[in-house]
Design a protein around this motif. Structure first.
Motif, short mmCIF file in Angstrom:
data_model
loop_
_atom_site.label_atom_id
_atom_site.label_comp_id
_atom_site.label_asym_id
_atom_site.label_seq_id
_atom_site.Cartn_x
_atom_site.Cartn_y
_atom_site.Cartn_z
N GLN A 98 16.99 82.26 34.66
CA GLN A 98 17.31 82.81 33.34
C GLN A 98 17.11 81.77 32.25
OE1 GLN A 98 20.55 85.67 32.93
NE2 GLN A 98 21.47 84.24 31.49
N PHE A 99 16.51 82.22 31.15
CA PHE A 99 16.27 81.39 29.97
C PHE A 99 17.05 81.96 28.79
CE2 PHE A 99 12.54 80.80 32.57
CZ PHE A 99 12.25 79.46 32.45
N SER A 100 17.51 81.08 27.96
CA SER A 100 18.16 81.52 26.73
C SER A 100 17.11 82.05 25.76
CB SER A 100 18.90 80.33 26.11
OG SER A 100 19.48 80.71 24.89
N TYR A 101 17.32 83.25 25.29
CA TYR A 101 16.49 83.83 24.23
C TYR A 101 17.29 84.94 23.57
CZ TYR A 101 13.09 86.13 21.41
OH TYR A 101 12.46 86.68 20.32
N TYR A 102 17.37 84.90 22.28
CA TYR A 102 18.06 85.98 21.57
C TYR A 102 17.43 86.17 20.21
CZ TYR A 102 20.44 82.55 18.66
OH TYR A 102 20.70 81.55 17.77
N VAL A 103 17.68 87.34 19.65
CA VAL A 103 17.23 87.68 18.31
C VAL A 103 18.42 87.49 17.39
CG1 VAL A 103 16.40 89.56 16.83
CG2 VAL A 103 15.59 89.38 19.19
N ASP A 104 18.22 86.85 16.27
CA ASP A 104 19.29 86.68 15.31
C ASP A 104 19.87 88.06 14.98
OD1 ASP A 104 20.27 86.62 12.35
OD2 ASP A 104 20.27 84.53 13.03
N PRO A 105 21.19 88.22 15.03
CA PRO A 105 21.78 89.54 14.79
C PRO A 105 21.32 90.19 13.48
CG PRO A 105 23.44 88.05 15.61
CD PRO A 105 22.20 87.23 15.37
N GLY A 106 21.04 89.40 12.46
CA GLY A 106 20.56 89.97 11.20
C GLY A 106 19.15 90.52 11.30
N ASP A 107 18.41 90.10 12.32
CA ASP A 107 17.04 90.58 12.52
C ASP A 107 16.96 91.77 13.46
OD1 ASP A 107 16.07 88.63 10.82
OD2 ASP A 107 15.70 87.21 12.44
N TRP A 108 18.07 92.12 14.11
CA TRP A 108 18.09 93.25 15.04
C TRP A 108 18.49 94.49 14.24
CZ3 TRP A 108 16.06 94.18 19.53
CH2 TRP A 108 16.44 95.31 20.24
N ARG A 109 17.52 95.37 14.02
CA ARG A 109 17.74 96.54 13.17
C ARG A 109 17.24 97.81 13.88
NH1 ARG A 109 15.70 92.72 9.17
NH2 ARG A 109 17.46 92.01 7.94
N PRO A 110 18.04 98.32 14.81
CA PRO A 110 17.62 99.55 15.47
C PRO A 110 17.65 100.74 14.52
CG PRO A 110 19.85 98.98 16.13
CD PRO A 110 19.34 97.86 15.27
N ASP A 111 16.87 101.75 14.84
CA ASP A 111 16.78 102.96 14.03
C ASP A 111 16.89 104.15 14.98
OD1 ASP A 111 15.61 103.76 11.09
OD2 ASP A 111 14.93 105.18 12.63
N ALA A 112 17.29 105.30 14.45
CA ALA A 112 17.34 106.51 15.28
C ALA A 112 15.97 106.80 15.90
CB ALA A 112 17.82 107.69 14.45
N ASP A 113 14.91 106.46 15.19
CA ASP A 113 13.54 106.57 15.71
C ASP A 113 13.18 105.20 16.28
OD1 ASP A 113 10.83 106.69 16.22
OD2 ASP A 113 10.26 107.15 14.16
N PRO A 114 13.07 105.07 17.60
CA PRO A 114 12.81 103.76 18.20
C PRO A 114 11.57 103.05 17.64
CG PRO A 114 13.35 105.33 19.91
CD PRO A 114 13.22 106.10 18.62
N ALA A 115 10.56 103.81 17.25
CA ALA A 115 9.33 103.20 16.72
C ALA A 115 9.53 102.64 15.32
CB ALA A 115 8.20 104.23 16.70
N ALA A 116 10.58 103.05 14.63
CA ALA A 116 10.81 102.61 13.24
C ALA A 116 11.73 101.41 13.14
CB ALA A 116 11.39 103.77 12.43
N GLY A 117 12.35 101.01 14.24
CA GLY A 117 13.28 99.88 14.18
C GLY A 117 13.13 98.98 15.39
N SER A 118 14.09 98.10 15.57
CA SER A 118 14.08 97.20 16.72
C SER A 118 14.12 98.00 18.01
CB SER A 118 15.28 96.26 16.64
OG SER A 118 15.22 95.47 15.48
N ASN A 119 13.34 97.55 19.00
CA ASN A 119 13.26 98.27 20.27
C ASN A 119 12.96 97.31 21.41
OD1 ASN A 119 10.33 97.97 20.46
ND2 ASN A 119 10.24 99.45 18.79
N LEU A 120 12.91 97.83 22.62
CA LEU A 120 12.71 96.99 23.81
C LEU A 120 11.35 96.30 23.81
CD1 LEU A 120 14.26 99.40 26.47
CD2 LEU A 120 15.33 97.38 25.43
N ALA A 121 10.30 97.00 23.37
CA ALA A 121 8.97 96.39 23.33
C ALA A 121 8.94 95.22 22.35
CB ALA A 121 7.92 97.43 22.95
N GLU A 122 9.59 95.39 21.22
CA GLU A 122 9.66 94.31 20.23
C GLU A 122 10.44 93.12 20.78
OE1 GLU A 122 12.49 94.19 16.60
OE2 GLU A 122 10.64 95.14 15.90
#
Length: 135
Positions: A98-122
């Motif tokens: 396991q490696f440490s990797y995270y997205v800054d919480p301010g950069d994580w912006r999910p949306d009801a439409d997965p393609a319009a916000g943060s998602n697993l592919a991103e």
């Protein structure tokens, strides 16, 4: 809709996006992980490729993924331990480095439409940058 059902619907929506970006990726809904098979590694690593895994938090998408894992025997080409590694852990019944990797919480912006916000592919795109330079 209950939380498990909401998550199941969300993961079904996201699997299409994930496979478009990474045809070798799959979501294991039972273990709540994403696995990418056969990711090619650049020079500087002990192996040419690795499977990659990350966990999906139960409160996804509000909760963002954290950390990324690779094959447990992955080292630097010189045999050294990679930086930011957190040792071997067990995920989805297998051993992973396991490696440490995270997205800054301010950069994580999910949306009801997965393609319009943060998602697993991103998230996976960002997490794979961890392997671009062996250190």
């Amino acid at each position: 809709m209950t939380e498990p059902n909401r998550l199941a619907v969300r993961l079904a929506q996201e699997e299409t996006l994930l496979r478009q970006a990474y045809p070798g990726a799959r979501i294991d809904r039972e273990s709540l992980v994403v696995v990418l098979s056969g990711h090619q590694l650049p020079a500087g690593w002990s192996h040419r490729e690795t499977d990659v895994l990350f966990q999906i938090p139960p409160n996804y998408p509000a909760g963002q993924p954290d950390n990324i894992c690779a094959r447990p025997d992955l080292t630097l080409a010189n045999g050294g331990t990679p930086g930011n590694s957190q040792g071997v852990q067990v995920h989805a019944g297998k051993r992973w480095l396991q490696f440490s990797y995270y997205v800054d919480p301010g950069d994580w912006r999910p949306d009801a439409d997965p393609a319009a916000g943060s998602n697993l592919a991103e998230y996976l795109t960002g997490a794979l940058t961890r392997f671009q330079e062996a250190d």
